[in-house]
Write a protein that holds these residues in place. Structure first.
Motif, mmCIF file in Angstrom:
data_model
loop_
_atom_site.group_PDB
_atom_site.id
_atom_site.type_symbol
_atom_site.label_atom_id
_atom_site.label_comp_id
_atom_site.label_asym_id
_atom_site.label_seq_id
_atom_site.Cartn_x
_atom_site.Cartn_y
_atom_site.Cartn_z
ATOM 1 N N PHE A 58 0.857 -1.186 0.000
ATOM 2 C CA PHE A 58 0.000 0.000 0.000
ATOM 3 C C PHE A 58 0.887 1.227 0.000
ATOM 4 O O PHE A 58 1.769 1.367 0.856
ATOM 5 N N LEU A 59 0.667 2.124 -0.962
ATOM 6 C CA LEU A 59 1.423 3.363 -1.028
ATOM 7 C C LEU A 59 0.744 4.433 -0.175
ATOM 8 O O LEU A 59 -0.471 4.601 -0.236
ATOM 9 N N MET A 60 1.533 5.150 0.602
ATOM 10 C CA MET A 60 0.985 6.153 1.509
ATOM 11 C C MET A 60 0.430 7.347 0.723
ATOM 12 O O MET A 60 0.929 7.677 -0.363
ATOM 13 N N PRO A 61 -0.592 8.009 1.253
ATOM 14 C CA PRO A 61 -1.110 9.215 0.598
ATOM 15 C C PRO A 61 -0.001 10.256 0.436
ATOM 16 O O PRO A 61 0.848 10.415 1.321
ATOM 17 N N LEU A 64 0.679 12.690 3.184
ATOM 18 C CA LEU A 64 1.360 12.138 4.355
ATOM 19 C C LEU A 64 2.875 12.043 4.124
ATOM 20 O O LEU A 64 3.661 12.170 5.068
ATOM 21 N N ILE A 65 3.282 11.844 2.876
ATOM 22 C CA ILE A 65 4.704 11.903 2.538
ATOM 23 C C ILE A 65 5.235 13.297 2.885
ATOM 24 O O ILE A 65 6.251 13.446 3.575
ATOM 25 N N ASP A 66 4.523 14.336 2.419
ATOM 26 C CA ASP A 66 4.919 15.712 2.712
ATOM 27 C C ASP A 66 4.974 15.973 4.213
ATOM 28 O O ASP A 66 5.908 16.609 4.715
ATOM 29 N N ALA A 67 3.965 15.485 4.924
ATOM 30 C CA ALA A 67 3.878 15.741 6.364
ATOM 31 C C ALA A 67 5.057 15.126 7.115
ATOM 32 O O ALA A 67 5.587 15.730 8.063
ATOM 33 N N GLN A 68 5.481 13.933 6.688
ATOM 34 C CA GLN A 68 6.623 13.286 7.340
ATOM 35 C C GLN A 68 7.910 14.085 7.121
ATOM 36 O O GLN A 68 8.693 14.299 8.049
#
Length: 269
Positions: A58-61, A64-68
């Motif tokens: 499953f690829l993360m939204p 959420l990549i940006d948020a991390q």
């Protein structure tokens, strides 16, 4: 005391998880721990995986990549970073945007395309995005032989063509290249490094005949990333990475029924 805040070497892995613990972010964090750096992570994908293969992912939204990335940049002083499994073109693009936005030190790109068991970890349409957006950001790229062939379009029938692969990758904007020779059939595993200043060298290790090599590429790139954070030169970091991985394969541990993991507990001088 304030001057000591964030003085400990901190590094980042940008990749996918491995529920089986042998590769991906799990291998990276184990490697970071053994190399005495503090590891952080941006989770790009989650996999259902064991030593027999990848059963689901499953690829993360993208948000959420940006948020991390934003969260890490707000608190930590990351000295070096690496990438691993990035999934598809959209996620490669988003990671590239964030690596341009934040300075996390030298970037090692491990262009992960296929899992040890054969499952694809990068969509075919994403290869173009890797070449155009990610490779120009790389201080070092560490492809295995099949990955180098896909990225360059050059079919390498012998080790004599490794320099051609490396030069082709440099022409795509990568400063330094490490071609990994583990997929060759030779009894001596030979890797080829081409540095930004034009110097090159080979590193060799005896081949250990075992199926327990799951996470080899992740572990090598993670070791190099950690050693760079300690202030090692790139050539020294590459050699230490090769030494660690060769020992971690040779001193095997018995885990799982398929392509088992490396022994991350080994120590190098």
């Amino acid at each position: 005391m304030t001057e000591k805040i964030n003085s400990f070497p901190q590094v980042l892995t940008i990749a996918g998880t491995d529920s089986g613990g042998g590769a991906g972010i799990m291998a990276d964090l184990k490697t970071f721990q053994m190399q005495k750096v503090f590891g952080t992570a941006v989770v790009v994908a989650v996999t259902a995986q064991n030593t027999l293969g990848v059963q689901d992912s499953f690829l993360m939204p993208l948000e959420l990549i940006d948020a991390q990335f934003t969260s890490l940049a707000a608190d930590f002083k990351i000295r070096t970073c690496k990438t691993g499994m990035l999934g598809d073109a959209a996620h490669v693009h988003q990671v590239a945007l964030n690596l341009k936005k934040y300075d996390f030190g030298p970037i090692t790109i491990d262009p992960v395309m296929v899992a040890k068991g054969g499952a694809p970890l990068l969509s075919k349409d994403a290869v173009k995005t890797v070449k155009e957006e990610l490779l120009p950001l790389a201080d070092l790229v560490t492809p295995n032989l099949p990955e180098a062939e896909v990225l360059t379009g050059i079919k390498a029938n012998s080790e004599k063509q490794y320099p051609a692969l490396a030069h082709a990758l440099q022409e795509m904007g990568v400063k330094n290249v490490l071609i990994k020779g583990g997929h060759a059939e030779n009894e001596l595993v030979r890797d080829y490094a081409l540095l930004a200043d034009g110097t090159d060298f080979w590193i060799s290790s005896p081949r250990t005949h075992t199926k327990r090599t799951h996470g080899t590429g992740d572990t090598l790139a993670a070791t190099i990333t950690a050693q760079l954070a300690h202030g090692q030169t790139l050539s020294a970091a590459i050699k230490l990475g090769k030494q660690y991985v060769a020992k971690a394969i040779a001193e095997t541990i018995q885990v799982g029924h398929g392509h088992g993991p490396l022994n991350h507990w080994v120590k190098i001088n």
